[in-house]
Every structure is written in C-alpha cells, then in structure tokens.
Design a protein around this motif. Structure first.
Motif, short mmCIF file in Angstrom:
data_model
loop_
_atom_site.label_atom_id
_atom_site.label_comp_id
_atom_site.label_asym_id
_atom_site.label_seq_id
_atom_site.Cartn_x
_atom_site.Cartn_y
_atom_site.Cartn_z
N LYS A 210 0.83 -1.20 0.00
CA LYS A 210 0.00 0.00 0.00
C LYS A 210 0.87 1.25 0.00
CE LYS A 210 -4.56 -1.10 1.61
NZ LYS A 210 -5.02 -1.08 0.21
N LEU A 211 2.05 1.13 0.62
CA LEU A 211 2.93 2.28 0.75
C LEU A 211 4.37 1.85 0.53
CD1 LEU A 211 3.45 5.27 1.63
CD2 LEU A 211 3.55 4.42 3.98
N LEU A 212 5.07 2.64 -0.25
CA LEU A 212 6.49 2.40 -0.47
C LEU A 212 7.22 3.72 -0.26
CD1 LEU A 212 8.63 0.35 -1.40
CD2 LEU A 212 8.22 1.10 -3.73
N SER A 213 8.15 3.72 0.68
CA SER A 213 8.88 4.94 1.00
C SER A 213 10.36 4.74 0.69
CB SER A 213 8.72 5.29 2.48
OG SER A 213 7.36 5.53 2.78
N VAL A 214 10.92 5.68 -0.05
CA VAL A 214 12.35 5.61 -0.39
C VAL A 214 12.93 7.01 -0.30
CG1 VAL A 214 12.00 3.65 -1.94
CG2 VAL A 214 12.00 5.98 -2.86
N PHE A 215 14.27 7.07 -0.30
CA PHE A 215 14.94 8.35 -0.36
C PHE A 215 15.27 8.68 -1.81
CE2 PHE A 215 15.33 9.69 3.92
CZ PHE A 215 15.40 8.54 4.70
N LYS A 216 15.36 9.94 -2.07
CA LYS A 216 15.72 10.43 -3.40
C LYS A 216 17.01 9.76 -3.86
CE LYS A 216 17.25 14.72 -5.57
NZ LYS A 216 17.48 16.17 -5.34
N GLY A 217 17.00 9.30 -5.11
CA GLY A 217 18.18 8.65 -5.66
C GLY A 217 18.20 7.15 -5.51
N ALA A 218 17.31 6.63 -4.66
CA ALA A 218 17.25 5.18 -4.44
C ALA A 218 16.45 4.52 -5.56
CB ALA A 218 16.60 4.88 -3.09
N PRO A 219 16.72 3.23 -5.83
CA PRO A 219 15.90 2.52 -6.84
C PRO A 219 14.50 2.24 -6.29
CG PRO A 219 17.44 1.02 -5.80
CD PRO A 219 17.75 2.38 -5.25
N VAL A 220 13.57 2.17 -7.22
CA VAL A 220 12.18 1.93 -6.85
C VAL A 220 11.64 0.76 -7.67
CG1 VAL A 220 9.84 2.83 -7.09
CG2 VAL A 220 11.63 4.30 -6.18
N GLU A 221 10.88 -0.10 -6.99
CA GLU A 221 10.16 -1.16 -7.70
C GLU A 221 8.78 -1.29 -7.08
OE1 GLU A 221 11.14 -5.44 -7.28
OE2 GLU A 221 11.13 -5.48 -9.47
N LEU A 222 7.77 -0.99 -7.87
CA LEU A 222 6.39 -1.15 -7.41
C LEU A 222 5.86 -2.45 -8.02
CD1 LEU A 222 6.91 2.10 -7.74
CD2 LEU A 222 4.50 2.20 -7.15
N LYS A 223 5.41 -3.33 -7.16
CA LYS A 223 5.04 -4.66 -7.62
C LYS A 223 3.59 -4.74 -8.11
CE LYS A 223 8.33 -7.45 -5.01
NZ LYS A 223 9.33 -6.41 -5.00
N THR B 12 -0.50 1.62 -5.02
CA THR B 12 0.65 1.77 -4.11
C THR B 12 1.01 3.25 -4.05
OG1 THR B 12 1.56 -0.41 -4.64
CG2 THR B 12 3.07 1.22 -3.67
N ARG B 13 1.07 3.75 -2.82
CA ARG B 13 1.50 5.14 -2.66
C ARG B 13 3.01 5.17 -2.54
NH1 ARG B 13 -0.52 9.79 -2.16
NH2 ARG B 13 -2.64 9.01 -1.87
N LEU B 14 3.66 5.89 -3.42
CA LEU B 14 5.11 6.05 -3.39
C LEU B 14 5.45 7.39 -2.76
CD1 LEU B 14 8.00 5.22 -4.23
CD2 LEU B 14 7.58 6.35 -6.42
#
Lengths: 108, 115
Positions: free
Chosen positions: A9-22, A102-104
């Motif tokens: 439901k929620l994916l939190s990352v820092f700027k510059g990090a890789p992201v994968e939404l499933k 999914t909220r990024l």
C-alpha cells in the motif's frame, strides 16, 4: 476472471534510491497491462503500457508472463515521483481492472 | 484541451437520500467507465458502457446503484438509498475504440460523503 494485485500500500524511499512497485495479475487470456499514476491534486493518468515497451519519466515495466507480473521500476527516484500508482489490466470485453494502488513517497 | 467533466465535485448527504453523479465524456469517446476509489479497495470497477450500451455492471450493488447513459454526452450514476459505506470518490473515465486501456481519460471525481 481478471485480477490485479499490488501487495504494497505504501512504499517509501529516499531520493536517488531505486524503486520497484510490484504488480501481479491473474488472467487466462492474453493480457494488456498498464500503469496509471495520480499525482497530488491531479487526475489519474496513463503512465505507460506494456505493449509500447517505453520508458516514461525514467520508469519502465516489463511483462513477465511466467511470473504473471508487471512490476514498475525506476533506477533513481525523484521527489516529484511521489504519487499514487495503479497497475491495470485490460482483458475480456476490454474491461479495465485496477489494483488497489501503491502510494510512493520519495523523501529528500 | 478536451476533458472528462464530473459533477458535483463534492457531495455531502444523509443516509437514505438519493445521490446522482454526472459525467460528460470527451466528445467522440464511445466507452465510459465508472470507478469507485477507496483506501481499502483501490479503484473498483462499477460499470462500463460502449456506444451507450451497458457492457458490465457486475461491480455495482444492484439493489441501490444504477448507471445509465441517456445520451452520448451524459453518463449518470445513482445511489438510492445512500448508505455511509458508499462514502468514496467516484470516478468517470472515457476512451475511444476497442483498446481503451491505451488511453483512458479520467474526470476529477465526485467525493461523496454519506453521514
């Protein structure tokens, strides 16, 4: 029956990090898959579609029929990527079914 | 810039009242979808039309919801009687042709609160 599953439901990352939404799907036929995005105070809009195999705003998604997945990826997240992302499947009768979203959140 | 127009933008009503939401699809689009957005369920498909004919309304609670397209420029979604659990954002979207997923245009939504 058509079904789309987005496990996070929620994916939190820092700027510059890789992201994968499933995104995983269930459909007996040949699916067409899409990612839609809703930025804050904006309308839901198409981000990309599996048919075109394009990269939009640095995002890509590959259809994996063996794993019935269509995960959305970006190598370096930006703060402006913060939004709600929906995976969608078009199957029988051209019915378009969405996942739960999914909220990024991308932190500076 | 062609847009899907939904009215009203916000609606607050009391339980038991009738609610009518309206949608004006983009001129020339022949497919219209109604979705309901909630935190728990995400975007649920309620009904969709092609060339004004209903193709699928299996996502709607039949006893209280109804969807129609009186003409090509207007789609309506009615709830009667409304219940608190109907509180959500209702989206209309329109598209053209067979592969509507290719480019589906969404309205701004109607935020419904049933007290």
């Amino acid at each position: 029956a058509q079904r789309v599953t987005q496990p996070e439901k929620l994916l939190s990352v820092f700027k510059g990090a890789p992201v994968e939404l499933k995104c995983n799907y269930s459909y007996s036929g040949s699916p067409e898959l899409f990612w839609y995005v809703q930025y804050s105070r904006q309308r839901l809009q198409l981000l990309l579609r599996h048919i075109s195999r394009e990269s939009i705003k640095g995002f890509t998604a590959d259809l994996n029929k063996g794993e019935t997945s269509f995960h959305l990826k970006k190598p370096f997240a930006q703060e402006e990527d913060s939004a709600m992302y929906y995976c969608a499947l078009s199957g029988e009768g051209d019915k378009l079914i969405f996942g739960t979203g999914t909220r990024l959140q991308v932190f500076p | 810039d062609a847009r899907v127009t939904q009215t009203p933008r916000h609606k607050v009503t009391e339980m038991g009242q009738e609610v009518t939401m309206r949608c004006q699809p983009i001129l020339g689009h022949n497919t219209v979808f109604w979705y309901r957005q909630t935190m728990m369920q995400g975007l649920e498909l309620l009904a969709y039309f092609r060339n004004r004919a209903p193709l699928d309304d299996s996502g709607m609670p039949k006893d209280r919801f109804s969807a129609e397209m009186p003409d090509a420029t207007l789609a309506t979604l009615k709830i009667q009687p409304s219940e608190p659990r109907d509180s959500a954002v209702y989206f209309c979207a329109s598209g053209l042709g067979q592969a509507v997923g290719e480019k589906l245009f969404f309205g701004s939504g109607t935020q419904l609160s049933v007290l």
